[in-house]
Design an enzyme around this catalytic site. Structure first.
Site, PDB file in Angstrom:
ATOM      1  N   LYS A 173     -12.404 -31.724 -38.500  1.00  0.00           N
ATOM      2  CA  LYS A 173     -11.294 -31.994 -39.408  1.00  0.00           C
ATOM      3  C   LYS A 173     -10.264 -32.787 -38.603  1.00  0.00           C
ATOM      4  O   LYS A 173      -9.442 -32.216 -37.881  1.00  0.00           O
ATOM      5  CB  LYS A 173     -10.689 -30.700 -39.937  1.00  0.00           C
ATOM      6  CG  LYS A 173      -9.970 -30.833 -41.298  1.00  0.00           C
ATOM      7  CD  LYS A 173      -8.796 -31.777 -41.324  1.00  0.00           C
ATOM      8  CE  LYS A 173      -7.590 -31.238 -40.617  1.00  0.00           C
ATOM      9  NZ  LYS A 173      -6.398 -32.203 -40.738  1.00  0.00           N
ATOM     10  N   SER A 226       0.300 -28.523 -32.123  1.00  0.00           N
ATOM     11  CA  SER A 226       1.573 -27.905 -31.766  1.00  0.00           C
ATOM     12  C   SER A 226       1.410 -26.405 -31.543  1.00  0.00           C
ATOM     13  O   SER A 226       0.449 -25.786 -32.027  1.00  0.00           O
ATOM     14  CB  SER A 226       2.599 -28.149 -32.872  1.00  0.00           C
ATOM     15  OG  SER A 226       2.242 -27.428 -34.041  1.00  0.00           O
ATOM     16  N   CYS A 281       0.820 -34.494 -25.334  1.00  0.00           N
ATOM     17  CA  CYS A 281       1.216 -33.174 -24.850  1.00  0.00           C
ATOM     18  C   CYS A 281       1.333 -33.136 -23.340  1.00  0.00           C
ATOM     19  O   CYS A 281       1.888 -32.185 -22.789  1.00  0.00           O
ATOM     20  CB  CYS A 281       0.223 -32.112 -25.327  1.00  0.00           C
ATOM     21  SG  CYS A 281      -1.422 -32.254 -24.582  1.00  0.00           S
TER      22      CYS A 281
END
Length: 497
Positions: A173, A226, A281
């Site tokens: 996904k 996140s 990140c």
């Protein structure tokens, strides 16, 4: 307008939910495509297809699996410019950065090509009289990956090459913001000879995510994104008895000691803070200047920041592209204004930046904030944009206390010429990945990637040996073949004599 659909069973499958999501070109601000969002039934169809494909793929030889991966690697190398162009068009990052993303993803493909040496297992003979014990690793079945917008090709390649090399089948996904790169990877996998149903894509939003987390035939879920969503993924997956690795956010600190080469440190701070528009990140978002280094270091970073060339990703002159969406750009800009109100000094203000000819694009200039209070939102939150905070510390001890006080522990770095200080730092700092004069210490493919604290949920890191362990389950086989000369019945435990 082009519609991006699902990839199920080795072919495109049109969406039937009637729901669509826009896909923008961040450099122009224009919607260029739409994405068909999956309904529960379409997720179920992808999982059922993957489950059926596992019946044969899970039993296939290592030679067959690696042959497909070698061919995929060859095709990906031949089409790397094309994949990079898709990344630039939908994410916005410059072409050279997109090429680097593809190259780092290929590292994991190459690791997967050598999976046979990683799945050899172990054998102990004669542990008791004519008793042997073997340990082997076997695939889990259907596994899923949920990936973020900032690396639409690399992060999926952190997952599916090892998963399918280990004998699993995969349902991806991808982010709904930039789905085309992963779709192209699916086409290349098919061209490489991967059997239909081994790799599938469901486009979607929370509906698709929740169904993958709930589906009884999905054995494991990998996630990068996140921290709040990583926490949600872990809790939801564990609730439904799944193995999970969920990589969350970060606030990466770069510690600069007084003995460091400040020109080199300033160059690396620019690269690590503003590359890919700060949307990664592992970006350095905080520089901790120790002692009297702060003023000079800030001056050097400021001088370099003002000279960065910002423009569309397909322009070879551009060093930094736009942000992913208009909403994200505006949110990042709000941190700069908020930092000034909360006591920080705005040395470079990148808000309100426009690119001639691309006035509707999602562009933001780079910002540099000095003397940022640790209570400011710009310090506390993961901004995920081209904003670099500088915090001052009197001593090394003050700096390490500051860094270790962060809720995140993804990556960190120290810049120094002192080997003893560097060794002390790498032992004392509470982070999963540490760089010594390396600002973005992303491990190579055969070492695993992952942080500590609120940067990782689950026990295993991604790719490398941890990745292989995640996508397999151990089995121990104890065997005794009777000697033809033996006879009789003995109900006791085997003797060690």
């Amino acid at each position: 307008m082009k519609t991006i659909n699902h990839w199920i069973g080795g072919k495109p499958v049109e969406g039937t939910s009637g729901r669509f999501s826009p896909v923008y070109n961040p450099a122009t601000g224009a919607q260029e495509k739409q994405l068909a969002l999956a309904a529960v039934g379409e997720v179920d169809a992808a999982v059922a297809t993957a489950k059926a494909a596992f019946e044969s793929w899970g039993q296939s030889s290592l030679a067959k699996r690696t042959a497909v991966l070698f061919k995929f690697r060859e095709l990906l190398d031949a089409h790397r410019d094309e994949v990079a162009a898709l990344i630039s068009a939908e994410h916005g990052k410059v072409h050279s950065d997109a090429l680097g993303e593809v190259a780092r993803g290929m590292e994991i493909v190459e690791l997967a090509c050598g999976i046979s040496t990683q799945l050899k297992g172990e054998l102990s003979t004669q542990v008791s009289t004519r008793v042997d014990v073997a340990s082997i690793r076997q695939p889990l079945g259907v596994v899923a990956g949920i990936t973020p917008f900032n690396f639409p090709a690399m992060v999926p390649m952190w997952m599916f090459p090892l998963a399918i090399a280990c004998g699993n089948t995969f349902v991806l996904k991808p982010s709904e913001k930039d789905p085309s790169a992963s779709y192209r990877l699916a086409e290349l996998l098919s061209e490489a000879g991967l059997p239909d149903g081994v790799f599938n894509i469901v486009q979607g939003d929370k509906v698709a995510v929740d169904r993958l987390l709930e589906h009884p035939d999905v054995a494991a879920v990998s996630f990068v994104g996140s921290t709040p969503i990583a926490k949600y993924i872990q809790l939801k997956a564990v609730e439904h008895d799944k193995r999970v690795q969920a990589l969350g956010g970060a606030k990466n600190h770069m510690l600069v000691l007084p003995d460091a080469d400040l020109d080199f440190a300033a160059d690396q701070a620019i690269n690590a803070a503003y590359g890919s528009a700060g949307e990664r990140c592992m970006a350095v978002s905080v520089v901790v200047a120790v002692g009297d280094t702060g003023d000079e270091l800030v001056g050097k970073i400021s001088e370099r920041a003002k000279n960065l060339r910002i423009g569309p990703g397909d322009d070879p002159a551009s060093e930094m592209g736009p942000l992913i969406t208009r909403e994200h750009r505006d949110k990042v800009a709000s941190y700069v204004a908020g930092a000034a109100e909360q006591g920080a000094e705005v040395v470079v203000d990148g808000t309100g930046y426009t690119v001639e000819g691309h006035e509707d694009g999602f562009f933001l200039g780079v910002s540099l904030l000095d003397r940022v209070p640790v209570t400011a939102d710009a310090y506390k939150d993961e901004i995920f944009g081209p904003v670099l905070c500088v915090v001052r510390a009197e001593t090394y001890e003050d700096a390490i206390k500051l860094i270790n006080g962060s809720r995140w522990g993804n990556g960190t770095a120290i810049f120094t010429r002192d080997g003893g200080a560097a060794r002390r730092f790498q032992m004392e700092v509470q982070a999963g990945m540490v760089g010594v004069n390396v600002p973005i210490p992303v491990p190579v493919g055969y070492h695993s990637f992952g942080g500590w604290k609120d940067s990782l949920f689950g026990d295993l890191h991604i790719y490398g040996n941890d990745g292989i362990a995640f996508y397999t389950q151990g089995k121990v086989i104890t065997t005794r073949w009777p000697d033809p000369a033996d006879g009789g019945i003995n109900l006791g435990f085997p003797s060690n004599s």
